[in-house]
Structures are given as C-alpha cells and as structure tokens.
Design a protein around this motif. Structure first.
Motif, short mmCIF file in Angstrom:
data_model
loop_
_atom_site.label_atom_id
_atom_site.label_comp_id
_atom_site.label_asym_id
_atom_site.label_seq_id
_atom_site.Cartn_x
_atom_site.Cartn_y
_atom_site.Cartn_z
N ALA A 59 -6.11 -0.66 -9.61
CA ALA A 59 -7.16 -0.27 -8.65
C ALA A 59 -7.66 -1.48 -7.86
O ALA A 59 -8.86 -1.70 -7.72
CB ALA A 59 -8.30 0.44 -9.38
N TYR A 118 -8.12 2.18 -2.84
CA TYR A 118 -7.48 2.78 -4.00
C TYR A 118 -8.54 3.41 -4.91
O TYR A 118 -8.36 4.52 -5.42
CB TYR A 118 -6.71 1.75 -4.82
CG TYR A 118 -5.64 0.95 -4.12
CD1 TYR A 118 -5.18 1.27 -2.84
CD2 TYR A 118 -5.09 -0.16 -4.75
CE1 TYR A 118 -4.20 0.51 -2.22
CE2 TYR A 118 -4.11 -0.92 -4.14
CZ TYR A 118 -3.67 -0.59 -2.87
OH TYR A 118 -2.71 -1.35 -2.28
N LEU A 160 -0.92 6.37 -6.84
CA LEU A 160 -2.36 6.60 -6.92
C LEU A 160 -2.69 8.09 -6.83
O LEU A 160 -3.58 8.58 -7.54
CB LEU A 160 -3.09 5.81 -5.85
CG LEU A 160 -3.09 4.30 -6.06
CD1 LEU A 160 -3.47 3.58 -4.77
CD2 LEU A 160 -4.03 3.91 -7.20
N ARG A 171 2.19 2.11 -3.36
CA ARG A 171 1.19 2.56 -4.32
C ARG A 171 0.62 3.94 -4.00
O ARG A 171 0.02 4.58 -4.87
CB ARG A 171 0.05 1.55 -4.37
CG ARG A 171 0.43 0.23 -5.01
CD ARG A 171 -0.78 -0.67 -5.15
NE ARG A 171 -0.45 -1.92 -5.81
CZ ARG A 171 -0.33 -3.09 -5.19
NH1 ARG A 171 -0.51 -3.16 -3.88
NH2 ARG A 171 -0.05 -4.17 -5.87
N ASP A 188 0.83 -1.21 0.00
CA ASP A 188 0.00 0.00 0.00
C ASP A 188 0.86 1.26 0.00
O ASP A 188 0.58 2.22 -0.73
CB ASP A 188 -0.93 0.02 1.22
CG ASP A 188 -2.04 -1.00 1.13
OD1 ASP A 188 -2.23 -1.61 0.05
OD2 ASP A 188 -2.72 -1.20 2.15
#
Length: 168
Positions: free
Chosen positions: A81, A86, A61, A57, A54
């Motif tokens: 996604a 997300y 994102l 990302r 996470d």
C-alpha cells in the motif's frame, strides 16, 4: 473482532507477514496475505529485479479490495500500500478501513530482505519501494509504528489502538 478491517502496510522487509499474522490471531480475524494474490507476471517481473509500476499493481490492488469485500466480518490484509491512491482504492472496498504502517529504515529493510530465504522479492528492489512510498502519517485511520520493535509490542499497541477507535 467483528467488522474490523486492517491493512498491515509498508515496504518489503518491514515485517508485514509476521505482524499481520500476530494481529489477525489477536483479533481472531482471517489473514489475507497480499503477496499470494500477485499475478504470475508480477512475480516474474519482481523475481527478475524489475520494480512494479502503477499499471502492474492495479489489478492486484483490485483483487485485494475484492478480498476485503468478501470478509464483511473483518480481516487483516498484508499489502505494501505504498501510495495514497493505492490506500484509497482499498478504502473504497471496506468502510472504516484502518492501516498499520510498519516504518523501517532502508538499511534494516535491505538487511531483512537479504536474509530471508525462499521469497521471490530480491534485495535489489528495496530502494524502489522507498522511492514509491508516500508516507501515510496523518491520514485518517492510520497508525505508524517502528517496525524494529518486537512483534509482540507492535501487536499489543495495534490491538489497543483498534479497540480505542471502536469505542470512540
């Protein structure tokens, strides 16, 4: 099609790039290729067969959300996604954001990833994407389709779905 924002999502190997381009062309919208926005550290990590977490990302994102915001006229974004959090982050950047989930079996995703050349994502990471995936079926603004169908059929169904959601 003005003001439409769509994320073409799913695990690696589901066909995000091919379907994303076809849908973007059909809707006359720009395509934002999510992989192009990964920082070098993420690409290096994945290239070495290390799954992203996470925290890896988060910045990616946020950048993708900013890209959606920069296209108020609409855009199609390709992005895994994988988790609801997300998708919610992306939703916070584009009102009425829709998602097309390209659903594929793990065996088919692995086959596709193993046969594509020149991509930084190794087949060894496919299983980690299935482990991380939180199925978006039932969320508002999500269409789930079988990614093993021809791109033209998926594109046609997606455009019809978007048109029906605009009229309602």
């Amino acid at each position: 099609m003005t003001g439409v924002h769509l994320v073409v999502m799913g695990v690696s190997g589901c066909g995000k790039s091919a379907v994303g381009q076809a849908v973007a062309d059909a809707l006359a919208l720009p395509l934002i290729e999510g992989d192009a926005f990964h920082p070098a550290a993420n690409v290096d990590k994945m290239s070495r067969g290390v799954p992203l977490q996470d925290e890896d990302r988060a910045g990616w994102l946020a950048r993708l959300g900013d890209e959606l915001s920069r296209h108020p006229q609409g855009a199609v974004l390709t992005c895994s996604a994988l988790k609801r959090s997300y998708r919610d982050l992306l939703r916070s950047h584009a009102r009425g954001l829709r998602f097309l989930h390209l659903q594929v079996t793990q065996d088919e995703a692995l086959r596709r990833v193993a046969t594509r050349g020149g991509h930084f994502y190794p087949p060894s990471l496919v299983a980690s994407q299935f482990e991380a995936l939180e199925n978006p079926a039932g969320e508002d603004g999500v269409l789930v389709v079988d990614a093993q169908r021809p791109v033209a059929q998926v594109t046609h169904e997606t455009v019809a779905w978007i048109n029906s959601t605009i009229r309602n």
